[in-house]
Design a protein around this motif. Structure first.
Motif, PDB file in Angstrom:
ATOM      1  N   LEU A 275       0.837  -1.204   0.000  1.00  0.00           N
ATOM      2  CA  LEU A 275       0.000   0.000   0.000  1.00  0.00           C
ATOM      3  C   LEU A 275       0.870   1.252   0.000  1.00  0.00           C
ATOM      4  N   GLY A 276       1.898   1.244   0.844  1.00  0.00           N
ATOM      5  CA  GLY A 276       2.810   2.385   0.867  1.00  0.00           C
ATOM      6  C   GLY A 276       3.518   2.562  -0.460  1.00  0.00           C
ATOM      7  N   ALA A 277       3.937   1.447  -1.065  1.00  0.00           N
ATOM      8  CA  ALA A 277       4.657   1.511  -2.337  1.00  0.00           C
ATOM      9  C   ALA A 277       3.781   2.067  -3.447  1.00  0.00           C
ATOM     10  N   PHE A 278       2.490   1.701  -3.446  1.00  0.00           N
ATOM     11  CA  PHE A 278       1.578   2.233  -4.470  1.00  0.00           C
ATOM     12  C   PHE A 278       1.534   3.759  -4.386  1.00  0.00           C
ATOM     13  N   VAL A 279       1.249   4.259  -3.179  1.00  0.00           N
ATOM     14  CA  VAL A 279       1.124   5.705  -3.012  1.00  0.00           C
ATOM     15  C   VAL A 279       2.451   6.393  -3.286  1.00  0.00           C
ATOM     16  N   GLY A 280       3.551   5.788  -2.839  1.00  0.00           N
ATOM     17  CA  GLY A 280       4.863   6.392  -3.060  1.00  0.00           C
ATOM     18  C   GLY A 280       5.222   6.527  -4.526  1.00  0.00           C
ATOM     19  N   GLN A 281       4.727   5.588  -5.347  1.00  0.00           N
ATOM     20  CA  GLN A 281       5.055   5.619  -6.780  1.00  0.00           C
ATOM     21  C   GLN A 281       4.155   6.561  -7.574  1.00  0.00           C
ATOM     22  N   VAL A 282       2.949   6.803  -7.095  1.00  0.00           N
ATOM     23  CA  VAL A 282       2.040   7.647  -7.874  1.00  0.00           C
ATOM     24  C   VAL A 282       1.984   9.081  -7.354  1.00  0.00           C
TER      25      VAL A 282
END
Length: 532
Positions: free
Chosen positions: A336-343
């Motif tokens: 979840l953190g990685a999704f937000v961090g990438q977008v």
């Protein structure tokens, strides 16, 4: 097989524990004293087990390219640069309980020795003198003992003192009224403790708040003839101020096991007639040395083999029992953190993590650490669960956690919301019985999407032809879609698509998508779905 270096003298039984648990271990008890040799080999190891001789400072940590955990056999971690280890993502463990009884007993022994002047009386008698009148002592019974620091060791001292029919008053900012009542002590403020105590014993760590806690000003608040014991840390007492108070008689005696500078071969307290000094013997019993060695070997093995974290200075604890249940949700949180961090391209100002249902009763500190690690990894590649909370704090990001009872169809889920200067973005996910993370909501839009290593996330208006457009472009350019999920907030409103791909999305195809007027945004995503 994980590999551990033992760089200080440690029990052979502890070394065997590593081997029995499936950890390869090198026992080199002298190398800790040679910082250059240690730095030359430390890169080979996943774990480092130490006592006090090995100094694990920033230079050594920088050379420790594979190190995951440092285990200190003992309570003090003064010889470890914890901020440097945390930034490198290395867990630092200690063994706070292995020598608690031993240190508490030494404090009580010093209290008796000071009250009855036993060392001086012993020396006098061995010299053939018979100076009964010279060594007039005081009774312990009925006196008030002030305990500064009522944690593991302080609480043991308190219970021993109560058994000796002393009245115990305690000061500790974290001591609750219920805990004080359970121990049978009276909770007081520090100034009241100084004013009432006949004996004062220190059992607090050395921090900015406790350094020099006993000084000329605090001694002036004490009873005339008070006796002071320190088996905790050098630096809690201003030694020069204690010397003057001993000379004046304000302080009748002192028992000191720890000093500002150690080894203490010279000190103004030495040779004073009303002071008992010992060379940092608080933990020096055969039982304690064995206990802390065995404990650190067990803790390090549990972490390296099972992922269990206990007695860590810079990481939330994860028990061996909860580690299997927690592991898939740790991965979910990281994804979840990685999704937000990438977008998210703008600097993040606020982070809120919601734990709903069953996740609210889990180890949320560990889940928060994993979320933050995923969130900032796109910008800082070497971040992990240890270093992430520190990096978030250093960046001034406001962090909040919310726990609530089950509120929807899922037994439990995690929702991450971040705020930047210009927008708010959220994503939620859960784990099904197979343990795999799934996205269940993005931007408030419900969907059910399996998480893959390579994905494409697009946003667009809810208009006909989007599925065909994405399929046609990908198919014509040789991009295979393993799975395809869509969602929208309302008919004709905002819509999203998540494509699970076999390979990374080609940059030229991405440019073509972004140039299409029907696509508002398109972002390729990558997730470490197989990592620990």
């Amino acid at each position: 097989m994980p590999r551990v270096l033992v760089s200080d003298a440690l029990s052979t039984t502890a070394v065997q524990i590593f081997k029995d648990r499936g950890v390869e271990v090198d026992y080199l008890p002298e190398i800790g004293k040679d910082k250059d040799k240690l730095a030359a080999i430390i890169g080979q190891y996943d774990g480092l087990a130490i006592r006090s001789a090995t100094k694990v400072m920033a230079k050594l940590i920088e050379a420790a390219t594979n190190l995951k955990v440092i285990g200190r056999a003992g309570i003090g971690v003064d010889n470890v640069d914890i901020p440097a280890a945390s930034r490198k993502g290395i867990i630092v463990m200690n063994t706070p309980f292995g020598n608690s009884i031993t240190t508490a007993e030494h404090a009580v022994a010093l209290m008796f020795a000071v009250a009855r002047q036993i060392p001086e009386a012993n020396a006098s008698t061995h010299a053939g003198k018979w100076e009964k009148n010279k060594f007039m002592g005081v009774e312990i019974t009925g006196k008030t003992l002030g305990v500064i620091g009522c944690g593991n060791i302080g609480s043991i001292v308190a219970t021993r003192a109560i058994g000796l029919k002393m009245h115990v008053v305690g000061f500790d900012p974290f001591l609750s009224e219920s805990r004080a009542a359970e121990l049978g002590i009276e909770k007081v403020e520090l100034d009241e403790l100084f004013a009432r105590a006949d004996f004062i014993t220190l059992h607090t760590p050395l921090t900015d708040k406790t350094r020099n806690i006993v000084n000329a000003a605090s001694i002036a608040k004490m009873k005339d003839g008070v006796r002071i014991i320190n088996c905790a840390r050098g630096g809690l007492i201003v030694e020069a101020d204690l010397v003057e108070a001993l000379k004046s008689g304000k302080v009748a005696g002192a028992g000191v096991d720890v000093f500002e500078v150690e080894p203490a071969t010279e000190n103004a307290l030495f040779h004073m007639p009303n002071v008992v000094c010992t060379p940092h013997l608080g933990a020096s019993t055969s039982e304690a040395q064995e206990n802390v060695a065995l404990q650190v070997a067990e803790q390090m093995s549990d972490y390296l083999i099972k992922g269990a974290v206990s007695n860590a200075i810079n990481m939330p604890s994860i028990t061996a029992e909860e580690a299997p249940r927690l592991k898939p949700f740790v991965k979910l949180a990281e994804v979840l953190g990685a999704f937000v961090g990438q977008v998210t391209e703008d600097p993040i100002k606020e982070v809120e993590i919601l734990f709903d249902g069953s996740t609210a009763s889990m180890n949320t500190k560990a889940l928060t650490s994993a979320t933050l690690a995923g969130l900032i990894r796109p910008q800082v590649s070497d971040v992990n669960m240890v270093s992430a909370p520190i990096m978030v704090k250093e960046r001034g990001i406001i962090l909040s956690e919310v726990r609530r009872d089950k509120s929807g169809v899922f037994d439990g889920y995690i929702k991450l919301t971040v705020k930047t200067e210009h927008m708010t973005r959220s994503i939620a996910g859960t784990c099904f019985s197979d343990g795999k993370p799934r996205f269940i909501q993005i931007k408030g839009i419900n969907l059910d999407a399996e998480v893959g290593q390579h994905m494409l996330y697009t946003t667009n208006a809810d208009v006909p032809g989007i599925i065909g457009l994405l399929g046609t472009i990908c198919g014509s350019r040789g991009v295979n879609i393993a799975n395809f999920q869509l969602g929208r907030d309302r008919p004709g409103g905002d819509a999203i698509a998540l494509l699970y791909l076999d390979e990374p999305f080609p940059q030229d195809v991405l440019a073509e998508l972004r140039g299409n007027p029907k696509i508002d945004s398109a972002k390729p995503l990558r997730f470490d779905v197989n990592g620990g």
